[in-house]
Design a protein around this motif. Structure first.
Motif: not given
Length: 312
Positions: A304-312
Motif C-alpha cells: 500500500k505504501m508503494g502504491k501511494y508513493s507512485c501516485r505522488l
C-alpha cells in the motif's frame, strides 16, 4: 497554563546544559539528531497516512500500528525540539512548569508505548492460537478500548512524578545536566530528600518494563507451544514470521529503555556525556527504526505504501 500547581517557593526557571563536556560540538551533534528526527516523523506520518486512507487496512493490527506510530511521534517530539533549540540557539532556560510538563508527557508516552507493545503481543497470540475466532475476539472497538485502558494506566503511573517533584525544595542549583527534563535528573538537583522519588520511579520502571515484558513473554510461550503443534515445517515458519516484526520492535524499544535506566541509576563509571547521548537515542532510534521494521516486514502495508508513493 501548566497542569501542575506550583505553590512552593523555588526557582521559576531551570537551565538545561545540553550535553556536558561537548558544548563545542553541539552543532555537529545536532546534525544526526535532526536527520534521524526528520526521517522518524516522515516514516511514522507516512504509516498513519496510508492506513487512514486505505479502508482495507482498517483492521486491529493496523490500528495498533497507528497507536505505535503516534507514540513514537510523541516520544521524539517531547525531547528533540528542545534539544535542538539548545544545540542551535543556546536556548537553555526552561520554566519549572514547562519542565514538569515535558517530563510528564515524555514518560507518559513511554508507558503508553509499552502498553501498545503488550496489546500487540496479545494480538499475535490470538492470530496464531485462535485464528478462527480472531475477528470476533479482536475487533477495532475492543482494540480501541484496550488502548484507552493503556492510556489511563500511563496517566495514573506518571502523574505522581511531577507532582512529587513540585513539593521538593530547589535551592542554589538550578542547572539540569541534560537535554530534557528527565525525572531523576531534575530530582538530583533538589536540596531536599529524594528517597521517595527514587523508590517510586524504580517501582514504576519495574511494573512497566518487567511486568509488561513478562506478559509479552507469556504470550510468546503460548505462541511457541501452538506453533510446535503444527504439522509441517512450512506452517511453523509461516506462523513465526508473523511475529518477527513485533519481536524486532520489542528489542529496539525495551533494550534501549532498560540500558538507559540501568546506566542512570547504577552506571556511575559512565561519562555523563555518554549517558546523555544514549538517553536521547532511547527516544530517537526506536521511533526511527519502527516504521522501517514494519514497513519492510508487513507485506500488505509495504504494498500500500508503494502504491501511494507512485501516485505522488
Amino acid at each position: 497554563m501548566t497542569i501542575f500547581n506550583l505553590t512552593h517557593s523555588g526557582p521559576s526557571t531551570f537551565f538545561l546544559t545540553g550535553i556536558p563536556g561537548l558544548e563545542a560540538a553541539h552543532i555537529w551533534i545536532s546534525i544526526p539528531f535532526s536527520i534521524i528526527y526528520f526521517f522518524s516523523l516522515l516514516g511514522n506520518f507516512t504509516v498513519l497516512f496510508v492506513i487512514s486512507k486505505d479502508q482495507t487496512l482498517h483492521k486491529p493490527m493496523y490500528l495498533l500500528l497507528c497507536m505505535l506510530a503516534l507514540s513514537d511521534i510523541g516520544m521524539s517530539t517531547s525531547v528533540v525540539p528542545k534539544a535542538l533549540c539548545i544545540f542551535w540557539f543556546k536556548l537553555k532556560s526552561i520554566t519549572m512548569g514547562c519542565c514538569f510538563t515535558q517530563m510528564f508527557f515524555l514518560h507518559w508516552v513511554s508507558v503508553m508505548k509499552s502498553a501498545v507493545l503488550v496489546i500487540m503481543a496479545f494480538d499475535r497470540y490470538v492470530a496464531i492460537c485462535n485464528p478462527l475466532r480472531y475477528t470476533t475476539i479482536l475487533t477495532n472497538a475492543r482494540i480501541a478500548k484496550l488502548g484507552f485502558i493503556g492510556l489511563i494506566r500511563a496517566v495514573l503511573y506518571i502523574l505522581p512524578l511531577p507532582l512529587l517533584l513540585s513539593r521538593l525544595p530547589f535551592c542554589a542549583n538550578h542547572i539540569i545536566p541534560h537535554t530534557y527534563c528527565e525525572h531523576m535528573a531534575v530530582a538530583k538537583i533538589s536540596c531536599g530528600d529524594i528517597t521517595f522519588n527514587k523508590m517510586y520511579s524504580l517501582v514504576i520502571a519495574f511494573i512497566v518494563i518487567w511486568l509488561d515484558l513478562m506478559l509479552i513473554a507469556l504470550s510468546y510461550c503460548l505462541i511457541i507451544r501452538a506453533v510446535l503443534r503444527l504439522s509441517t515445517k512450512t506452517a511453523h515458519q509461516k506462523a513465526l514470521s508473523t511475529c518477527t516484526t513485533h519481536i524486532c520492535m520489542i528489542m529496539t524499544s525495551y533494550a534501549s529503555s532498560i540500558f538507559s535506566i540501568l546506566t542512570y541509576r547504577f552506571g556511575q563509571g559512565i561519562a555523563p556525556h555518554v549517558h546523555i547521548i544514549l538517553a536521547n537515542l532511547y527516544f530517537l532510534l526506536p521511533c526511527f527504526l519502527n516504521p522501517i521494521i514494519y514497513g519492510i516486514k508487513t507485506k500488505e502495508l509495504r504494498e500500500k505504501m508503494g502504491k501511494y508513493s507512485c501516485r505522488l
